[in-house]
Design a protein around this motif. Structure first.
Motif, short mmCIF file in Angstrom:
data_model
loop_
_atom_site.label_atom_id
_atom_site.label_comp_id
_atom_site.label_asym_id
_atom_site.label_seq_id
_atom_site.Cartn_x
_atom_site.Cartn_y
_atom_site.Cartn_z
N GLY A 181 -11.43 -80.80 -107.14
CA GLY A 181 -10.39 -80.99 -106.14
C GLY A 181 -9.00 -81.10 -106.75
O GLY A 181 -8.84 -81.52 -107.90
N HIS A 182 -8.00 -80.72 -105.96
CA HIS A 182 -6.60 -80.76 -106.39
C HIS A 182 -5.86 -81.74 -105.47
O HIS A 182 -5.54 -81.41 -104.33
N PRO A 183 -5.61 -82.98 -105.93
CA PRO A 183 -4.94 -83.96 -105.06
C PRO A 183 -3.48 -83.60 -104.83
O PRO A 183 -2.80 -83.10 -105.73
N VAL A 184 -3.01 -83.84 -103.62
CA VAL A 184 -1.62 -83.55 -103.26
C VAL A 184 -1.06 -84.73 -102.47
O VAL A 184 -1.81 -85.50 -101.86
N ASP A 185 0.26 -84.85 -102.49
CA ASP A 185 0.92 -85.89 -101.69
C ASP A 185 1.18 -85.43 -100.27
O ASP A 185 1.31 -86.26 -99.36
N HIS A 193 -16.65 -78.25 -112.97
CA HIS A 193 -15.79 -78.44 -114.13
C HIS A 193 -14.65 -77.43 -114.18
O HIS A 193 -13.89 -77.40 -115.15
N VAL A 194 -14.53 -76.62 -113.14
CA VAL A 194 -13.41 -75.68 -113.03
C VAL A 194 -12.30 -76.33 -112.23
O VAL A 194 -12.53 -76.85 -111.14
N THR A 195 -11.09 -76.32 -112.78
CA THR A 195 -9.91 -76.78 -112.06
C THR A 195 -9.06 -75.56 -111.73
O THR A 195 -8.69 -74.79 -112.61
N ALA A 196 -8.78 -75.39 -110.46
CA ALA A 196 -7.93 -74.29 -110.00
C ALA A 196 -6.58 -74.85 -109.59
O ALA A 196 -6.50 -75.68 -108.69
N LEU A 251 -5.11 -86.98 -99.92
CA LEU A 251 -5.20 -85.60 -99.46
C LEU A 251 -5.67 -84.76 -100.64
O LEU A 251 -5.15 -84.90 -101.75
N THR A 252 -6.62 -83.88 -100.41
CA THR A 252 -7.16 -83.05 -101.48
C THR A 252 -7.42 -81.64 -100.97
O THR A 252 -7.97 -81.47 -99.88
N ILE A 253 -7.01 -80.65 -101.75
CA ILE A 253 -7.40 -79.29 -101.47
C ILE A 253 -8.33 -78.79 -102.57
O ILE A 253 -8.29 -79.30 -103.70
N ARG A 282 -16.14 -84.91 -101.32
CA ARG A 282 -15.23 -83.78 -101.25
C ARG A 282 -14.46 -83.67 -99.92
O ARG A 282 -14.36 -82.60 -99.33
N PRO A 283 -13.88 -84.80 -99.45
CA PRO A 283 -13.09 -84.70 -98.22
C PRO A 283 -11.71 -84.12 -98.49
O PRO A 283 -11.17 -84.24 -99.60
N ASN A 284 -11.12 -83.51 -97.47
CA ASN A 284 -9.72 -83.13 -97.53
C ASN A 284 -8.81 -84.31 -97.24
O ASN A 284 -7.72 -84.42 -97.81
N VAL A 285 -9.25 -85.17 -96.33
CA VAL A 285 -8.44 -86.30 -95.87
C VAL A 285 -9.25 -87.57 -95.99
O VAL A 285 -10.40 -87.63 -95.53
#
Length: 285
Positions: free
Chosen positions: A16-20, A55-58, A6-8, A186-189
């Protein structure tokens, strides 16, 4: 089949910011693409034109709050909830016109320095302002600053097949290539499965306890050809997708989803096809 990633993407076109796990809202995963850079005219600024955005991480905090990290300057915190009570600004995302909050001149300067271009950072305080493309949606469907739909899903077997095609074609040209990682798309799922491009036939899918409509396959653009680490632009995957996955004037990888109900999505959730269709999507290949 199960959800394997999962990624937002808190800021459109950034890392992307991976999440569980993530709450699913009517307009997508919570916090996904609620922020965006715009130019002086209010038009969306993306990594298609400015690859350094990759290269930007939010790092998101609470809704409307995040920290920006980049290679050019110290991190900066942005809090749209404390923005001055000023009128909303007009922005557009691929011809969709709406209004958004403009919270921080400091964040504008931070991003402008990175891109060497005058940009502003805006926050979509109310995602109910933007409707999904009507030809693929219901009247009350909504979307954030994503390209067009609330979520993008890709499958592991489809990526494996694409990389096999790329490797085989490269071998015939006498070239050696590295497999493309999923983050190029760049998928979310990401769903782990066994049958390449089975998603072409899905019309509804259940992830965990949440059912989604499959709005349409995802037509891919030049952003997939940019290596997110080196920022070097190549020919893949569009060259190979054009050979094996081209119809209706586009090349396709992944599917766009619209949630039917809110809920919580987790890595490891069971993925079950709820309904299938067999449209003739390849007539123009």
């Amino acid at each position: 089949m199960r959800v394997s990633q999962l990624t937002i993407y808190p800021v459109k076109s950034t890392h992307g910011h991976p999440v569980d796990s993530a709450p699913v809202e009517p307009w997508g995963l919570a916090g996904d693409r609620r922020w965006m850079a715009v130019d002086a005219k209010g038009s969306a600024v993306t990594a298609r034109r400015f690859p350094r955005l990759l290269h930007v991480t939010a790092t998101p905090d609470a809704p409307g709050q995040l920290r920006l990290h980049g290679p050019h300057a110290e991190p900066i915190d942005v809090d749209a909830t404390k923005a001055p009570a000023e009128p909303l600004v007009d922005v557009d995302v691929f011809r969709d016109e709406l209004s958004a909050t403009h919270p921080s001149a400091d964040a504008d300067a931070w991003l402008s320095s990175l891109l060497d271009h005058d940009v502003r950072l805006v926050w979509l305080d109310d995602p109910r302002r933007r409707a999904v493309e009507p030809q693929h949606a219901q009247p009350d469907d909504r979307v954030s600053f994503a390209d067009g739909f609330p979520l993008l899903l890709a499958t592991t077997s489809s990526l494996d097949q694409l990389n096999r095609w790329i490797e085989s074609d490269a071998r015939q040209r006498g070239e050696i290539v590295e497999p493309l990682p999923m983050r190029r798309f760049r998928p979310n799922v990401v769903v782990e499965n066994d049958t390449p491009f089975a998603e072409d036939t899905w019309s509804r899918i259940r992830l965990g306890d949440i059912e989604f409509r499959v709005a349409k396959p995802c037509g891919r653009c030049v952003l997939t050809t940019i290596d997110p680490d080196s920022l070097v632009k190549g020919k893949e995957p569009l060259r190979t997708l054009s050979r094996y996955r081209r119809w209706d004037g586009e090349v396709w990888f992944g599917v766009n989803l619209i949630p039917e109900t809110p809920g919580e999505l987790r890595v490891g959730d069971l993925a079950e096809v709820a309904a299938e269709s067999t449209p003739d999507r390849r007539r123009s290949r």
